[in-house]
Design a protein around this motif. Structure first.
Motif: not given
Length: 284
Positions: A31-38, A59, A77, A80
């Motif tokens: 969820q954090g990586l998805r939201e960071h990717a917009g 998630e 994403l 990484t």
């Protein structure tokens, strides 16, 4: 029954599982990586070729992601490597085990000694299947069929420790009143007594009974368990309504060890305890 989302204690640490910590953690990373990717969940779902509902389940830690999800999510994403590394540590929730009981259950599997004092019911490691079912029948709110089977399966799996770890010592102290309860009826109680007598005859098991007419009692604060790890560390576990606590503090654990040691001296000897159990069985 002790359990993840909080239930009563009748089934001794068991009930329907919550998501495991590793699943929740993995889901939070996704969820954090998805939201960071917009990306919205729907947009991310299209990229990884899974439905929005699957993304939500992953998630929230409700679903174990398969390797395809991990690989596609990694690529979508930013590659990484974080998701691939996190996926190596994923474990499912343990069916039938309460969230607060799982760490203790894991420690049990490696312990070199386990000590249990119980004043409410027969401890899980000593229960027959029919007795465990009788406990579940008394659960409130009532359990669904699949919950009962999860509890019974986990209970029987845990019980195998007594035979699979012959070099681990298992010590039990039971209140005499627990043996007087006829939970499930006479047939269930007879089978339970036969099972306890069989288990208590194992070389690595010691059973003692705390007589009901005793004038002294070192564990009036309630049931407790102790275990020693291969490294020589001691942990304690205390359980009540809707919760359980793993105790690791040196002073806290030391107090419980002293109480348990005193209680052993106050209880009937193993030989006297077996005699009492055999007489109770004959009276049924």
């Amino acid at each position: 029954m002790t359990n993840g989302e909080a239930t009563t204690t009748t089934c001794d640490g068991l009930r329907e599982p919550d998501p495991s910590d590793s699943l929740r953690t993995f889901g939070a990373v996704v969820q954090g990586l998805r939201e960071h990717a917009g990306l919205s969940r729907a947009e991310f779902g299209e990229l990884v070729r899974y439905s929005k509902h699957t993304v939500v389940s992953v998630e929230l830690g409700r679903r174990m992601p398969d390797s395809s999800f991990v690989e596609r999510a990694e690529e979508a994403l930013g590659n990484t490597g974080a998701l691939r590394r996190a996926a190596r540590h994923l474990t499912r929730g343990e069916p039938g085990l309460a969230a607060w009981f799982r760490r203790w259950a894991r420690l049990e599997r490696e312990a070199v000694s386990l000590s249990t004092y119980e004043c409410r019911l027969i401890p899980g490691l000593l229960q027959s299947e029919a007795y465990a079912r009788a406990l579940c029948d008394n659960e409130l709110p009532p359990l669904e069929d699949h919950e009962v089977e999860a509890v019974i399966g986990a209970r029987m799996e845990r019980r195998r420790l007594l035979w699979e770890r012959p070099t681990t010592t298992f010590d039990f102290i039971l209140e005499e009143a627990v043996l007087m309860r006829r939970l499930g009826g006479l047939a269930v109680t007879r089978e339970l007594f036969d099972h306890i007598l069989e288990v208590a005859s194992l070389r690595n098991v010691t059973l003692q009974v705390m007589p009901a007419d005793s004038e002294y009692h070192a564990c009036l604060a309630g049931p407790v368990r102790l275990l020693e790890t291969p490294e020589g560390r001691t942990f304690a576990y205390s359980e009540g309504q809707e919760n359980g606590r793993l105790l690791a503090g040196v002073k806290e654990v030391a107090r419980i060890r002293r109480r348990y040691a005193r209680l052993r001296s106050q209880a009937l000897s193993p030989q006297e305890s077996m005699g009492l159990l055999e007489r109770r069985r004959e009276e049924l």
